[in-house]
Scaffold this motif. Structure first.
Motif, PDB file in Angstrom:
ATOM      1  N   THR A 132       0.840  -1.197   0.000  1.00 21.58           N
ATOM      2  CA  THR A 132       0.000   0.000   0.000  1.00 21.58           C
ATOM      3  C   THR A 132       0.868   1.238   0.000  1.00 21.58           C
ATOM      4  OG1 THR A 132      -0.099   0.062   2.420  1.00 21.58           O
ATOM      5  CG2 THR A 132      -1.842  -1.155   1.296  1.00 21.58           C
ATOM      6  N   ASP A 133       0.266   2.348  -0.314  1.00 24.74           N
ATOM      7  CA  ASP A 133       0.977   3.623  -0.296  1.00 24.74           C
ATOM      8  C   ASP A 133       0.859   4.199   1.108  1.00 24.74           C
ATOM      9  OD1 ASP A 133       2.239   5.945  -0.869  1.00 24.74           O
ATOM     10  OD2 ASP A 133       0.551   6.869  -1.929  1.00 24.74           O
ATOM     11  N   GLY A 134       1.725   3.728   2.017  1.00 21.78           N
ATOM     12  CA  GLY A 134       1.657   4.151   3.404  1.00 21.78           C
ATOM     13  C   GLY A 134       1.307   2.987   4.309  1.00 21.78           C
ATOM     14  N   ASP A 135       0.678   3.289   5.451  1.00 16.97           N
ATOM     15  CA  ASP A 135       0.316   2.256   6.407  1.00 16.97           C
ATOM     16  C   ASP A 135      -0.862   1.431   5.902  1.00 16.97           C
ATOM     17  OD1 ASP A 135       2.284   3.281   8.011  1.00 16.97           O
ATOM     18  OD2 ASP A 135       0.923   4.384   9.323  1.00 16.97           O
ATOM     19  N   TYR A 136      -0.838   0.154   6.290  1.00 21.41           N
ATOM     20  CA  TYR A 136      -1.920  -0.775   5.950  1.00 21.41           C
ATOM     21  C   TYR A 136      -2.766  -0.990   7.204  1.00 21.41           C
ATOM     22  CZ  TYR A 136      -4.135  -5.251   4.739  1.00 21.41           C
ATOM     23  OH  TYR A 136      -5.029  -6.270   4.513  1.00 21.41           O
ATOM     24  N   ALA A 137      -4.094  -0.987   7.049  1.00 22.18           N
ATOM     25  CA  ALA A 137      -4.983  -1.159   8.200  1.00 22.18           C
ATOM     26  C   ALA A 137      -6.115  -2.112   7.845  1.00 22.18           C
ATOM     27  CB  ALA A 137      -5.554   0.190   8.638  1.00 22.18           C
ATOM     28  N   ALA A 138      -6.364  -3.064   8.729  1.00 21.58           N
ATOM     29  CA  ALA A 138      -7.501  -3.982   8.585  1.00 21.58           C
ATOM     30  C   ALA A 138      -8.274  -3.980   9.898  1.00 21.58           C
ATOM     31  CB  ALA A 138      -7.029  -5.391   8.251  1.00 21.58           C
ATOM     32  N   SER A 139      -9.570  -3.727   9.829  1.00 19.25           N
ATOM     33  CA  SER A 139     -10.425  -3.685  11.006  1.00 19.25           C
ATOM     34  C   SER A 139     -11.330  -4.914  11.014  1.00 19.25           C
ATOM     35  CB  SER A 139     -11.274  -2.406  11.001  1.00 19.25           C
ATOM     36  OG  SER A 139     -12.180  -2.397  12.081  1.00 19.25           O
ATOM     37  N   LEU A 140     -11.261  -5.698  12.090  1.00 15.35           N
ATOM     38  CA  LEU A 140     -12.049  -6.917  12.204  1.00 15.35           C
ATOM     39  C   LEU A 140     -12.981  -6.805  13.416  1.00 15.35           C
ATOM     40  CD1 LEU A 140      -9.153  -9.534  11.758  1.00 15.35           C
ATOM     41  CD2 LEU A 140     -10.455  -8.333   9.980  1.00 15.35           C
ATOM     42  N   PRO A 141     -14.215  -6.343  13.219  1.00 13.31           N
ATOM     43  CA  PRO A 141     -15.160  -6.290  14.341  1.00 13.31           C
ATOM     44  C   PRO A 141     -15.388  -7.688  14.905  1.00 13.31           C
ATOM     45  CG  PRO A 141     -15.981  -5.026  12.455  1.00 13.31           C
ATOM     46  CD  PRO A 141     -14.800  -5.812  11.969  1.00 13.31           C
ATOM     47  N   TYR A 142     -15.453  -7.799  16.214  1.00 11.80           N
ATOM     48  CA  TYR A 142     -15.676  -9.107  16.833  1.00 11.80           C
ATOM     49  C   TYR A 142     -16.974  -9.742  16.336  1.00 11.80           C
ATOM     50  CZ  TYR A 142     -12.007  -7.587  20.021  1.00 11.80           C
ATOM     51  OH  TYR A 142     -10.811  -7.143  20.539  1.00 11.80           O
ATOM     52  N   ALA A 143     -17.930  -8.917  15.955  1.00  9.18           N
ATOM     53  CA  ALA A 143     -19.201  -9.451  15.458  1.00  9.18           C
ATOM     54  C   ALA A 143     -19.014 -10.238  14.166  1.00  9.18           C
ATOM     55  CB  ALA A 143     -20.191  -8.318  15.230  1.00  9.18           C
ATOM     56  N   ASP A 144     -17.932  -9.947  13.433  1.00 11.20           N
ATOM     57  CA  ASP A 144     -17.688 -10.620  12.154  1.00 11.20           C
ATOM     58  C   ASP A 144     -16.734 -11.800  12.284  1.00 11.20           C
ATOM     59  OD1 ASP A 144     -19.303  -8.728  10.986  1.00 11.20           O
ATOM     60  OD2 ASP A 144     -17.642  -7.457  10.318  1.00 11.20           O
ATOM     61  N   ILE A 145     -16.165 -12.007  13.478  1.00 14.57           N
ATOM     62  CA  ILE A 145     -15.166 -13.060  13.666  1.00 14.57           C
ATOM     63  C   ILE A 145     -15.852 -14.340  14.126  1.00 14.57           C
ATOM     64  CG2 ILE A 145     -13.150 -13.775  14.994  1.00 14.57           C
ATOM     65  CD1 ILE A 145     -12.352 -10.833  15.168  1.00 14.57           C
ATOM     66  N   GLU A 146     -15.661 -15.401  13.352  1.00 14.07           N
ATOM     67  CA  GLU A 146     -16.239 -16.698  13.714  1.00 14.07           C
ATOM     68  C   GLU A 146     -15.397 -17.398  14.778  1.00 14.07           C
ATOM     69  OE1 GLU A 146     -18.985 -18.116  12.864  1.00 14.07           O
ATOM     70  OE2 GLU A 146     -19.705 -16.942  11.169  1.00 14.07           O
ATOM     71  N   THR A 147     -14.075 -17.404  14.592  1.00 20.59           N
ATOM     72  CA  THR A 147     -13.173 -18.015  15.568  1.00 20.59           C
ATOM     73  C   THR A 147     -11.952 -17.124  15.741  1.00 20.59           C
ATOM     74  OG1 THR A 147     -12.016 -19.335  13.876  1.00 20.59           O
ATOM     75  CG2 THR A 147     -13.904 -20.358  14.992  1.00 20.59           C
ATOM     76  N   ALA A 148     -11.408 -17.131  16.961  1.00 21.54           N
ATOM     77  CA  ALA A 148     -10.195 -16.363  17.252  1.00 21.54           C
ATOM     78  C   ALA A 148      -9.327 -17.178  18.195  1.00 21.54           C
ATOM     79  CB  ALA A 148     -10.551 -15.012  17.871  1.00 21.54           C
ATOM     80  N   ASP A 149      -8.046 -17.264  17.875  1.00 20.09           N
ATOM     81  CA  ASP A 149      -7.112 -18.034  18.697  1.00 20.09           C
ATOM     82  C   ASP A 149      -5.883 -17.185  19.005  1.00 20.09           C
ATOM     83  OD1 ASP A 149      -8.559 -20.558  18.592  1.00 20.09           O
ATOM     84  OD2 ASP A 149      -7.970 -20.622  16.486  1.00 20.09           O
ATOM     85  N   ALA A 150      -5.346 -17.374  20.209  1.00 16.87           N
ATOM     86  CA  ALA A 150      -4.065 -16.785  20.586  1.00 16.87           C
ATOM     87  C   ALA A 150      -3.224 -17.914  21.161  1.00 16.87           C
ATOM     88  CB  ALA A 150      -4.264 -15.672  21.608  1.00 16.87           C
ATOM     89  N   VAL A 151      -2.175 -18.298  20.437  1.00 19.02           N
ATOM     90  CA  VAL A 151      -1.411 -19.498  20.777  1.00 19.02           C
ATOM     91  C   VAL A 151       0.053 -19.138  20.993  1.00 19.02           C
ATOM     92  CG1 VAL A 151      -0.743 -21.802  20.021  1.00 19.02           C
ATOM     93  CG2 VAL A 151      -3.003 -20.903  19.410  1.00 19.02           C
ATOM     94  N   ALA A 152       0.608 -19.635  22.085  1.00 17.81           N
ATOM     95  CA  ALA A 152       2.039 -19.441  22.340  1.00 17.81           C
ATOM     96  C   ALA A 152       2.830 -20.479  21.567  1.00 17.81           C
ATOM     97  CB  ALA A 152       2.319 -19.553  23.835  1.00 17.81           C
ATOM     98  N   GLU A 153       3.862 -20.033  20.849  1.00 19.38           N
ATOM     99  CA  GLU A 153       4.744 -20.930  20.125  1.00 19.38           C
ATOM    100  C   GLU A 153       6.119 -20.913  20.795  1.00 19.38           C
ATOM    101  OE1 GLU A 153       4.330 -19.484  16.120  1.00 19.38           O
ATOM    102  OE2 GLU A 153       2.469 -20.616  15.821  1.00 19.38           O
ATOM    103  N   LEU A 154       7.160 -21.395  20.137  1.00 22.99           N
ATOM    104  CA  LEU A 154       8.473 -21.537  20.776  1.00 22.99           C
ATOM    105  C   LEU A 154       9.009 -20.210  21.290  1.00 22.99           C
ATOM    106  CD1 LEU A 154      10.789 -23.361  21.576  1.00 22.99           C
ATOM    107  CD2 LEU A 154      11.781 -23.011  19.288  1.00 22.99           C
ATOM    108  N   LEU A 155       9.109 -19.222  20.431  1.00 23.68           N
ATOM    109  CA  LEU A 155       9.617 -17.911  20.828  1.00 23.68           C
ATOM    110  C   LEU A 155       8.639 -16.790  20.509  1.00 23.68           C
ATOM    111  CD1 LEU A 155      13.311 -18.234  19.594  1.00 23.68           C
ATOM    112  CD2 LEU A 155      12.470 -18.446  21.939  1.00 23.68           C
TER     113      LEU A 155
END
Length: 283
Positions: A80-103
């Motif tokens: 993009t020409d500058g910063d890239y932004a994506a907005s994901l309202p929780y209402a539109d999210i079917e699944t969300a994961d936060a997973v710890a990996e090695l580092l």
């Protein structure tokens, strides 16, 4: 910096090129968690095709979790020409994961439209983030389910209105109002972009149908009153007119309460022919 449990945006502004993080937030939007990376950026996958958006040399990427949405930003992005932004309202999210990996830690979001977003950060301790996402998306899963049910009930109400099946209409109305209340409670608990608008639209549709139910019933009663008058059943005719008037008043009350027009009720009353209650000795 990998994670800010206090939602402090000042430490991440140097990762963006055009705007500070606060500039992306609504006036009443609360920042809850922040994760960052340098050079890795964000991945977006749709229909099996993955697009990587990476940052410029002196910038990085930010995953900001607010009380409404997940906001993914990439400074001086390569696509993009500058910063890239994506907005994901929780209402539109079917699944969300936060997973710890090695580092690192990995955030993964899948939307109802079938698009998957992934964000990697050098942060392994993300239990609080994972719990936050479970709660946020869980609340909005309930809201989404309630809104889907409300939409289906409105379709059923429209069918019952067309067939003048008032028993079915009143049953579906009770179910629809329960779904509406569930959605409202969820929205009040954790406001999310776009949800209030959808609730408002469906609420308006619901109560327009309720208004039309009263108007249609009032019109039916006036027709019955005319037939009774033709048959010289004066008391029956008067009773139906009185009940019709009550239904038109009900329609006006619904319209006034929910800020919709009551043109149908106004057009239906008073009836074009003036009836009077018959005297006790009328034949």
């Amino acid at each position: 910096m990998g994670l800010s449990l206090q939602g402090n945006a000042s430490d991440v502004d140097d990762l963006l090129d055009q705007r500070q993080l606060d500039a992306y937030l609504g006036s009443d939007e609360r920042l809850c968690h922040v994760l960052t990376n340098r050079r890795v950026g964000v991945e977006r996958t749709e229909d099996g095709d993955t697009t990587k958006v990476t940052s410029g040399e002196d910038c990085g990427a930010v995953a900001a979790l607010t009380d409404r949405r997940a906001l993914l930003l990439v400074g001086d992005a390569d696509r993009t020409d500058g910063d890239y932004a994506a907005s994901l309202p929780y209402a539109d999210i079917e699944t969300a994961d936060a997973v710890a990996e090695l580092l690192t830690a990995r955030l993964r979001f899948e939307t109802g439209a079938g698009v998957t977003w992934e964000f990697t950060a050098r942060e392994a301790d993300i239990d609080e983030v994972a719990e936050f996402l479970r709660e946020a998306c869980g609340v909005w899963s309930e809201v989404r389910t309630a809104l889907d049910a409300l939409s289906e009930h409105c379709d059923a109400l429209a069918d019952a209105l067309d067939s003048a099946d008032w028993t079915a209409f009143d049953r579906y109305r009770a179910d629809a109002e329960t779904a509406l209340e569930t959605a409202r409670q969820g929205a009040d608990a954790a406001p999310v972009d776009g949800v209030e608008d959808r609730i408002d639209r469906l609420e308006t549709e619901l109560f327009r149908l309720v208004r039309d139910r009263h108007v249609a019933r009032g019109e039916d009663l006036l027709a019955e009153a005319r037939r009774s008058l033709d048959d010289r059943q004066y008391e029956a005719s008067y009773d139906r007119i009185r009940t019709a008037r009550e239904r038109f008043r009900d329609a006006t009350d619904v319209a006034t309460t929910h800020d919709i027009d009551d043109e149908g009720a106004q057009a239906g009353w008073p009836p074009p022919t003036t009836w009077r209650r018959p005297s006790p000795g009328a034949r």
